[in-house]
Scaffold this motif. Structure first.
Motif, PDB file in Angstrom:
ATOM      1  N   MET A  56      16.975  46.295   6.351  1.00 30.03           N
ATOM      2  CA  MET A  56      16.239  46.356   5.093  1.00 30.03           C
ATOM      3  C   MET A  56      15.478  45.053   4.825  1.00 30.03           C
ATOM      4  O   MET A  56      14.506  45.043   4.085  1.00 30.03           O
ATOM      5  N   TYR A  57      15.962  43.976   5.429  1.00 28.47           N
ATOM      6  CA  TYR A  57      15.400  42.663   5.111  1.00 28.47           C
ATOM      7  C   TYR A  57      14.142  42.353   5.923  1.00 28.47           C
ATOM      8  O   TYR A  57      13.172  41.824   5.380  1.00 28.47           O
ATOM      9  N   TYR A 108      11.073  48.583   3.069  1.00 32.34           N
ATOM     10  CA  TYR A 108      11.530  47.760   1.954  1.00 32.34           C
ATOM     11  C   TYR A 108      10.830  48.149   0.661  1.00 32.34           C
ATOM     12  O   TYR A 108      11.459  48.249  -0.397  1.00 32.34           O
ATOM     13  N   PHE A 109       9.523  48.373   0.729  1.00 34.19           N
ATOM     14  CA  PHE A 109       8.747  48.471  -0.511  1.00 34.19           C
ATOM     15  C   PHE A 109       8.642  49.892  -1.077  1.00 34.19           C
ATOM     16  O   PHE A 109       8.414  50.057  -2.266  1.00 34.19           O
ATOM     17  N   ARG A 135       6.739  48.018   6.740  1.00 36.33           N
ATOM     18  CA  ARG A 135       6.793  47.579   5.355  1.00 36.33           C
ATOM     19  C   ARG A 135       7.404  48.577   4.365  1.00 36.33           C
ATOM     20  O   ARG A 135       8.226  48.182   3.526  1.00 36.33           O
ATOM     21  N   PHE A 138      20.577  43.242  -0.174  1.00 31.70           N
ATOM     22  CA  PHE A 138      21.020  42.593   1.085  1.00 31.70           C
ATOM     23  C   PHE A 138      22.409  42.013   0.931  1.00 31.70           C
ATOM     24  O   PHE A 138      23.328  42.302   1.686  1.00 31.70           O
ATOM     25  N   SER A 160      16.623  45.557  -5.615  1.00 33.82           N
ATOM     26  CA  SER A 160      16.230  45.471  -4.207  1.00 33.82           C
ATOM     27  C   SER A 160      16.679  44.153  -3.606  1.00 33.82           C
ATOM     28  O   SER A 160      17.183  44.101  -2.480  1.00 33.82           O
ATOM     29  N   ARG A 161      16.496  43.076  -4.377  1.00 36.05           N
ATOM     30  CA  ARG A 161      16.912  41.777  -3.861  1.00 36.05           C
ATOM     31  C   ARG A 161      18.440  41.696  -3.748  1.00 36.05           C
ATOM     32  O   ARG A 161      18.960  41.007  -2.871  1.00 36.05           O
ATOM     33  N   ARG A 212      10.639  43.066   4.688  1.00 33.15           N
ATOM     34  CA  ARG A 212      10.227  42.364   3.476  1.00 33.15           C
ATOM     35  C   ARG A 212       9.299  41.210   3.809  1.00 33.15           C
ATOM     36  O   ARG A 212       8.228  41.074   3.234  1.00 33.15           O
ATOM     37  N   TRP A 232      13.991  51.958  -1.184  1.00 35.69           N
ATOM     38  CA  TRP A 232      14.937  52.286  -0.117  1.00 35.69           C
ATOM     39  C   TRP A 232      16.160  51.369  -0.097  1.00 35.69           C
ATOM     40  O   TRP A 232      17.294  51.851   0.026  1.00 35.69           O
ATOM     41  N   PRO A 233      15.954  50.051  -0.217  1.00 30.92           N
ATOM     42  CA  PRO A 233      17.164  49.190  -0.166  1.00 30.92           C
ATOM     43  C   PRO A 233      18.181  49.576  -1.229  1.00 30.92           C
ATOM     44  O   PRO A 233      19.399  49.518  -0.984  1.00 30.92           O
TER      45      PRO A 233
END
Lengths: 333, 505
Positions: free
Chosen positions: A245-246, A173-174, A170, A56, A52-53, A249, A182-183
């Protein structure tokens, strides 16, 4: 030469070169090290977190792959992401009284991000292609402009999404599908489309031709300016996607949002085997580059072998190594 | 003239991996003598020159300098021994000035600082000896190709070369510049320098060389004094077969052929004004003229490659507008560039990518059909006799002749009905030339229309049904049939043609 035989159209079978194997090998080694050092490393929680991180930078780096392949460069993407995030938050907060909390306001925010990204990419592309200014200079300039704009919008502090709205947004992203966030899904889709576009489509071929030798491309009926323009627009749009997407977060944007993203994205592209001066690019390589950078970060955080503060140093070594490997491969190949 | 060999190769072999490119070469360079090294592209001339100059070591065999066996560890040792190699692709730093280039790596100093005054004076002297009027302070990037060549030679002069090796020095020079070069070569010869040069122009070989060494397939097939050979003998020895019929027979002018292309008032700002001509089906139209007469620019303007205006343009009788290469290709009009390395081919890509680049739309609208591309490559390799070790080879590693054939194959992927070829055989060997001429004539016989832009007089005369001579951006004359002679072309090109040939215009 005397070696020339008549019409041999055989494709030589040989082991993939170091420039192909290198990044894959590095990734495998990192995974093995991670797994040996911390039992949590291969847990689905950690994998989800790392991916996920990575998403981006990864989504941006896919766009960057096209820009660099076509012989360009974009230093403005980190500031652009911050600016778009700030703009998105302002627009959504402003629309809150009329639209209320719900899907429409989220869609408005997403549309804002995509539109802003496309326009920002167009501006870079216009200055670089139509006015013929060096990409490095143009994007160094716009980098400063967007960074300063977001600081100004936030009045030196932080722009925060309305609290209720943040709760509603929220999940983007989560949450996810079948345990995949999702990301990660969006990243995967971008990668697959990007890989097809780069290696199978006319556009990818045109990018490589433009980056390889723009005169040859021009004489071969490739619209060099349009090709370059499209790469910057595509990158801008993907910066918009990454911002979408960011924002959920953290729900905020400030002057420190997206700092050094441009360098991480460029590093990922180069580690993946795309040639910095253009002419050759591969999207799958970029994905590996992104994962290598994220895994180093993750491993340093999970283990106490080396201080996490040395993350940047290790990444730096990897980037230089990657370029040396590229050059070796070229000299042989 | 003395008989002492300065530099000699005896039984030299050279292999790259399993591939042997030289098999037992013997070459002798004598002081005060000009040796011409000729052979088809890929015969091994470049490798031979590199071994002579110490750029590459020999795999086997002996190199003798003044009778002593030597082994050059690097090109610096070669230069230190007084051997200078001038490359076909110039070895100049484009951003530096003429003076800085000439003294690059050997800058003269006075104490800690550069002795600029002396370097400039010496540069002026060297250039004056070459009748070259460029300012020592000009950046090399602003020089024409011929001036760059002169700077390279000035650089060799500054090194007091005992042995001067030149790889196709005249390929980029105009006729008068070639004369200046040859004068200088004669002066150097008289001063006792040993000179070796390569050329594809056999007339030049006969003109300037004392002896000639002919190579074929990595071996020396003949060495003799020039006076003992005719140009025909040389060509035959190079190719290994009779090439007296270099140009295919002309079918006779097709007066009745319908007009394929009609251009009026073509103006390319700064290069060409008010060009007008017609081109018939099945016709080969030659465009002659000095380098810089606007030939290339006019054709590029016509094909949408650079800004141009026209008062009228008709293709197949229909008025058309061309603003881009895409427009030109839509109307079946295609231009093949004179510069295969910088404008024609992606040297760091393979043959497949190059072949299909211009006509990529034919291989799929969005996604590219790799199988169709591969099939096209197999077909092109066969049709154009492109000789490459493997399909994966980078185009930059192909010989010049094979690159040129690939470029032609690439252009033909667009299926042009009107084909403009610019210097179609520059710097390639006579065997490949013959193949290209045959191909172009067959194309014309199939009803296509062809324009050949060329600086090579024999090519223009041998190929063209009609000739336009350009001078200073305009058309100086049109020649047809028996009036196409070297004399008439030169007169028009130099602006002195207004006498007996006028009726042909």
């Amino acid at each position: 030469m005397t070696s020339e035989t008549v019409n041999p159209i055989s494709h030589r079978r040989r082991l993939p070169s170091m420039s192909v194997l290198g990044p894959i090998l590095a990734l495998v080694i990192l995974i093995v090290i991670g797994a040996l050092m911390n039992s949590n490393f291969l847990s689905s929680g950690n994998i989800n977190n790392v991916l996920s991180r990575s998403a981006f930078i990864g989504i941006i780096a896919v766009g960057m792959t096209f820009v660099i392949t076509a012989g360009g460069l974009d230093l403005s993407v980190g500031s652009m992401a911050a600016f778009i995030a700030g703009l998105m938050i302002l627009v959504m907060n402003a629309a809150l009284p009329t639209l209320g909390v719900g899907v429409p306001i989220i869609l408005l925010g997403m549309l804002t991000a995509l539109l802003a990204g496309v326009l920002a990419g167009m501006l870079n592309g216009f200055l670089i292609t139509t006015l013929g200014i060096e990409a490095f200079i143009v994007t160094l300039g716009t980098m400063g402009i967007y960074r300063s704009l977001v600081t100004w919008l936030a009045n030196g502090g932080t722009l925060s999404l309305d609290f209720e709205l943040r709760g509603f947004y929220r999940p983007v992203y989560f949450d996810g599908v079948l345990g995949v966030a999702w990301p990660i899904i969006v990243f995967a889709v971008v990668v697959i489309l990007g890989e097809i576009l780069m290696s199978r489509a006319r556009f990818g071929r045109h990018c490589a031709a433009t980056g390889s030798n723009e005169h040859v491309a021009h004489y071969s009926n490739v619209n060099v300016n349009r090709t370059r323009m499209l790469t910057y627009i595509m990158l801008g749009m993907l910066v918009g996607v990454a911002t979408i997407m960011y924002v959920p977060r953290l729900g905020s944007a400030s002057a420190s949002t997206g700092v050094l993203w441009e360098l991480e994205a460029i590093a990922a592209v180069i580690i993946g085997g795309t040639v910095l001066k253009g002419g050759f690019g591969r999207v799958w390589g970029t994905v590996i580059g992104v994962l290598i950078l994220s895994l180093i970060d993750n491993i340093l955080n999970l283990t106490d072998l080396v201080s996490p503060y040395l993350n940047g140093a290790i990444q730096g070594v990897i980037i230089v190594l990657a370029v040396i490997l590229q050059r070796e491969a070229k000299a042989k190949g | 003239m003395t008989d002492d060999p300065i530099l000699a190769l005896h039984g030299v072999h050279k292999s790259f991996g399993p591939v042997e490119v030289l098999s037992g070469i013997d070459i002798v360079l004598r002081s005060g003598e000009v040796l011409a090294l000729i052979g088809e592209n890929g015969a091994g001339k470049s490798t031979t020159m590199k071994i002579l100059a110490g750029y590459q070591p020999a795999t086997k065999g002996r190199i003798l300098l003044d009778g002593q066996e030597v082994r050059f560890g690097s090109l610096h040792e070669g230069e230190a021994a007084g051997i200078v190699l001038i490359h076909q692709e110039f070895n100049l730093a484009e951003q530096l000035t003429v003076e800085q280039n000439i003294f690059l790596g050997r800058e003269l100093r006075r104490g800690l600082l550069l002795d600029k005054k002396r370097m400039r004076d010496l540069t002026r002297q060297y250039l004056a000896r070459l009748n070259c009027r460029v300012d020592p302070d000009t950046p090399v990037s602003q020089l024409s190709n011929s001036d760059k060549q002169m700077v390279e030679i000035a650089k060799a002069l500054s090194r007091n070369a005992r042995v001067l090796i030149m790889d196709e020095p005249t390929a980029v020079l105009t006729g008068s510049e070639v004369e200046v070069l040859f004068e200088q070569v004669r002066a150097l010869r008289a001063a006792g320098t040993a000179i070796l040069f390569t050329s594809h122009k056999l007339g030049e070989v006969a003109n300037i060389a004392d002896r000639v060494t002919i190579m074929r397939d990595g071996a020396v097939v003949r060495t003799d004094i020039v006076a003992a050979m005719t140009e025909d003998d040389m060509a035959t020895a190079m190719v290994g077969r009779d090439v007296s019929a270099l140009y295919p027979a002309k079918p006779g002018v097709l007066k009745g052929g319908s007009v394929a292309l009609q251009v009026q008032g073509l103006t390319v700002p700064g290069h060409a004004q008010d060009i007008g001509f017609t081109l018939r089906h099945g016709e080969i139209l030659g465009i002659a003229g000095l380098i810089g007469s606007g030939r290339t620019e006019a054709m590029e303007g016509l094909c949408g490659l650079r800004p141009a205006t026209m008062t009228a343009l008709k293709i197949e009788g229909q008025p058309v507008t061309i603003r881009s290469t895409a427009d030109a290709l839509d109307h079946g009009l295609c231009y093949m560039t004179e510069d295969r390395k910088l404008r024609g081919l992606l040297l760091d890509k393979g043959m497949r990518v190059n072949l299909t680049l211009q006509a990529l739309a034919r291989f799929g609208r969005i996604l590219i059909d790799r199988k169709a591309e591969d099939a096209a490559l197999v077909q092109a390799v066969k049709e154009f006799d492109i000789r490459a070790g493997s399909a994966d080879v980078l185009v930059g590693n192909l010989s010049g002749g094979n690159q040129q054939k690939l470029l032609l194959a690439k252009i033909m992927q667009s299926e042009p009905r009107i084909l403009i070829v610019d210097e179609p055989t520059r710097g390639i060997d006579i065997g490949t030339k013959q193949q290209i001429y045959t191909f172009l004539r067959a194309l014309a016989a199939a009803g296509k229309s062809i324009v050949v832009v060329s600086s090579e007089m024999q090519e223009i005369i041998g190929m063209s049904d009609r000739v336009l001579v350009m001078r200073q951006g305009g058309i100086a004359g049109t020649l047809e049939g028996d009036h196409i002679t070297e004399d008439a072309i030169v007169r028009h090109a130099m602006g002195v043609g207004a006498d007996t040939d006028e009726r042909a215009a």
